[in-house]
Design an enzyme around this catalytic site. Structure first.
Site, PDB file in Angstrom:
ATOM      1  N   GLY A  38     -77.286  33.027  35.680  1.00 27.30           N
ATOM      2  CA  GLY A  38     -76.807  31.660  35.799  1.00 27.30           C
ATOM      3  C   GLY A  38     -77.944  30.704  36.121  1.00 27.30           C
ATOM      4  CG  ASN A  61     -71.853  39.219  43.142  1.00 31.01           C
ATOM      5  OD1 ASN A  61     -72.411  38.101  43.183  1.00 31.01           O
ATOM      6  ND2 ASN A  61     -70.915  39.505  42.270  1.00 31.01           N
ATOM      7  CB  CYS A 121     -70.309  30.712  40.062  1.00 30.21           C
ATOM      8  SG  CYS A 121     -71.215  31.457  41.435  1.00 30.21           S
ATOM      9  CE  LYS A 156     -68.653  35.528  33.834  1.00 34.78           C
ATOM     10  NZ  LYS A 156     -69.965  36.155  34.045  1.00 34.78           N
ATOM     11  CB  ILE A 182     -61.754  37.440  34.557  1.00 31.13           C
ATOM     12  CG1 ILE A 182     -61.885  38.879  35.050  1.00 31.13           C
ATOM     13  CG2 ILE A 182     -60.413  37.178  33.929  1.00 31.13           C
ATOM     14  CD1 ILE A 182     -60.863  39.304  36.115  1.00 31.13           C
ATOM     15  N   GLY A 208     -66.075  45.432  39.208  1.00 30.50           N
ATOM     16  CA  GLY A 208     -65.967  46.882  39.103  1.00 30.50           C
ATOM     17  C   GLY A 208     -64.566  47.326  38.715  1.00 30.50           C
ATOM     18  N   GLY A 237     -64.526  42.972  33.012  1.00 29.60           N
ATOM     19  CA  GLY A 237     -63.953  43.232  34.329  1.00 29.60           C
ATOM     20  C   GLY A 237     -63.730  44.720  34.510  1.00 29.60           C
TER      21      GLY A 237
END
Lengths: 308, 289
Positions: A38, A61, A121, A156, A182, A208, A237
């Site tokens: 990004g 994260n 984000c 996104k 996503i 994950g 995803g």
């Protein structure tokens, strides 16, 4: 945009495109595209540590969009990438619409193959998901970026919103060429001894295998809107295997994103490619496009037949 | 990132050759990972998948390697879910090992008296440094180790004199002793033969015993808990000695892709967030403390 593989490496997982090539056996040629980290108008230092931690079947994260700023990315990093190996997609972020315009304009005047608008984000105080969770703002960002570039625009989408399909509809009207579905889900992990959040930013984005069922449903929902406009979806995803990837494609994705799986197995991409090819062969198919959105829903899913 | 760094890290399905437990939840793990063994250098770490149940890898610093026999040794402490699962892995099983990774310790020939200071699970890179330095008589390293749980080896009275050491501080690490490298141990737990205090106490005694010319030949290399590293960095600054420290942070990718493992580092352009995995783990102490 034609890709050599249906796999796309996801933004934020592979730095600025070259980092994973440190690993013997890894090649950007194994994927159709690589989404770069990004990028914002000015350099950003990102969030305080810890920025990552493992959670059941996934991880959280909160990097906070650490990046050197768009000028440095375009002028110094892009020239070092080998565009013969794969397609490179920029990921554009910002705190204001003006910043999205500034960054998109700079990438428009570069060799980048496509531009992903990151309005999802979850780890920055301004912009990001604050735009992505508001359908009207999402459309305004897309419209503003559309006005300054003819390169393919991918939006996104955030899963942290009530009606992702309605948001997608607005983005299509605003001129997006594709969707990435996503981004991460907002989450938290707590250290019970210090009684503090493990992540320095207190909260972060969950990714994950834990989020795969959520992502699949969101892809299915966005596909209901996107298919009428022939707008492709990068489904993403928690994809770990070829079977996971195929689920996303059947639900409506044209391509699939690989992120957290790389952290588990850096050489996972050739395995997923092979698995998809084996499936196509088994089912006498020539390309994944033939199964995109071929999901057959159960009829009257809430009703059982017969008496109690 | 320059393309010259391509293909420098290896993914290996490494067979467990030995896995020994020690007091204080400490373990020494030997795995067969010939490519990692051939390329690792003092300061390198590897990123291990502890168990398929917890697939995100854990970074462990490398203690020893045998490039000829193709094995790599790790010393780790089981502190969380991942390392606890790792401690259950048995001889003959395979572990996915990604390595070697990271910027290594640098040895400067005009500083032939490296002072190696390791604390707890910061001991392994110091052993790696010592084994590397023992090959060349140019180097005269001295190793100080600290631990608040029993050392993961049977201590032995040292046969090597070290200037400045109190008479009672005689315990040494046998492996280093066999290599002819002097070592001394510290702990607050009152272990026999160990200095009851901090690693910096012994470092200070040793530095004070050297002549000015000898002190000018010292460089400090260190790895251990953050407060210890900070104390070591302060000591180095006080004695005007160069100092390299190896840091740790939670990691996801460990190859520079995710920026998950950063620390704040002072640069000429001001403070910057650097990745522990590929910009480190070894940093100039002046830039991080």
């Amino acid at each position: 945009m034609q890709l050599q593989s249906p796999l796309v490496l996801l933004s934020g997982c592979v730095g600025f495109g070259e980092e994973y090539t440190r690993i013997e056996g890894f090649s950007n040629r194994d994927v159709g595209a690589v989404c770069l980290k990004g990028t914002t108008g000015q350099a950003r230092p990102g969030n305080a540590p810890h920025r990552v931690c493992e959670t059941p079947m996934g991880m959280i994260n909160a990097i906070g969009l650490q990046n050197p700023g768009v000028d440095k990315v375009v002028d110094e990093i892009l020239p070092t990438l080998d565009f013969n190996e794969t397609r490179f997609i920029a990921n554009v972020s910002g705190s204001t619409i003006e910043e999205y315009i500034q960054v998109t304009r700079k990438f428009d005047d570069s060799d980048i193959d496509a531009i992903e608008i990151n309005i999802s984000c979850p780890n920055v105080k301004e912009g990001g998901v604050a735009f992505g969770n508001d359908p009207e703002m999402s459309a305004r960002v897309v419209e503003a970026c559309r006005a300054v570039t003819d390169k393919p625009l991918i939006t996104k989408l955030s899963p942290n919103q009530t009606d992702i399909a309605a948001n997608a509809r607005g983005c299509i009207e605003a001129g997006t060429d594709g969707f990435a579905v996503i981004n991460t889900l907002m989450g938290m992990a707590v250290d019970i001894h210090s009684r503090t959040p493990i992540i320095g930013n207190n909260q972060g984005g969950l990714s994950g295998p834990a989020i795969k069922p959520v992502a699949l449903l969101k892809v299915h929902q966005v596909y209901q809107v996107a298919r009428d406009h022939d707008i492709p979806i990068i489904g993403q995803g928690g994809i770990m295997t070829a079977e996971d990837a195929l689920e996303f494609i059947i639900a409506g994705a044209t391509t699939v994103g690989i992120g957290t799986a790389l952290f588990y197995d850096p050489l996972v991409c050739p395995k997923i490619n092979e698995g998809i090819l084996a499936y196509l062969k088994q089912h006498d198919l020539e390309s994944v496009e033939q199964i995109t959105g071929t999901l057959v829903l159960n009829e009257n899913p809430t009703l059982c037949k017969g008496k109690i | 990132m320059p393309q010259s760094q391509r293909d420098t890290i290896f993914l290996e399905q490494a067979r467990v050759l030995e896995h020994q437990s020690y007091d204080g939840d400490q373990y020494i793990l030997r795995v067969e990972a010939p490519k990692c063994a051939a390329r690792a250098a003092p300061g390198s770490f590897a990123h291990l998948q502890c168990s398929p149940e917890r697939p995100l890898r854990r970074p462990l610093s490398i203690m020893r390697t045998s490039p000829t026999e193709g094995w790599v040794d790790f010393l780790y402490k089981a502190v969380g879910e991942g390392t606890k699962l790792l401690s259950e892995r048995e001889i003959g099983e395979t572990i996915s090992v990604l390595g070697p990774i990271g910027k290594n310790f640098e040895f400067h020939t005009d500083r032939p008296r490296p002072l190696l200071i390791g604390g707890g699970v910061g001991i392994p890179p110091m052993v790696f440094c010592a084994e590397h330095l023992k090959r060349d008589p140019h180097w005269s390293p001295f190793v100080i180790m600290g631990s608040e749980v029993p050392f993961p080896f049977k201590t032995r009275p040292s046969q090597i004199m070290v200037p400045g050491m109190p008479d009672a501080v005689i315990a040494a690490m046998p492996l280093l002793e066999d290599w002819g490298i002097p070592s001394r141990l510290t702990s607050l737990q009152g272990y026999p033969g160990c200095h009851e205090g901090y690693v910096t106490d012994l470092a200070r005694l040793w530095l004070d015993s050297l002549s000015e010319e000898q002190r000018a030949e010292v460089e400090i290399l260190s790895c251990g808990p953050h407060p210890m590293l900070e104390a070591v960095a302060n000591l180095a600054a006080e004695y005007n000695l160069p100092c390299q420290v190896s840091l740790e942070e939670f990691m996801a990718c460990a190859v520079g892709g995710c920026a998950g493992c950063v620390v704040e580092v002072a640069t000429e352009q001001g403070p910057a967030m650097k990745r522990v995995c590929v910009d480190g783990p070894v940093f100039d102490a002046k830039t991080v403390f």
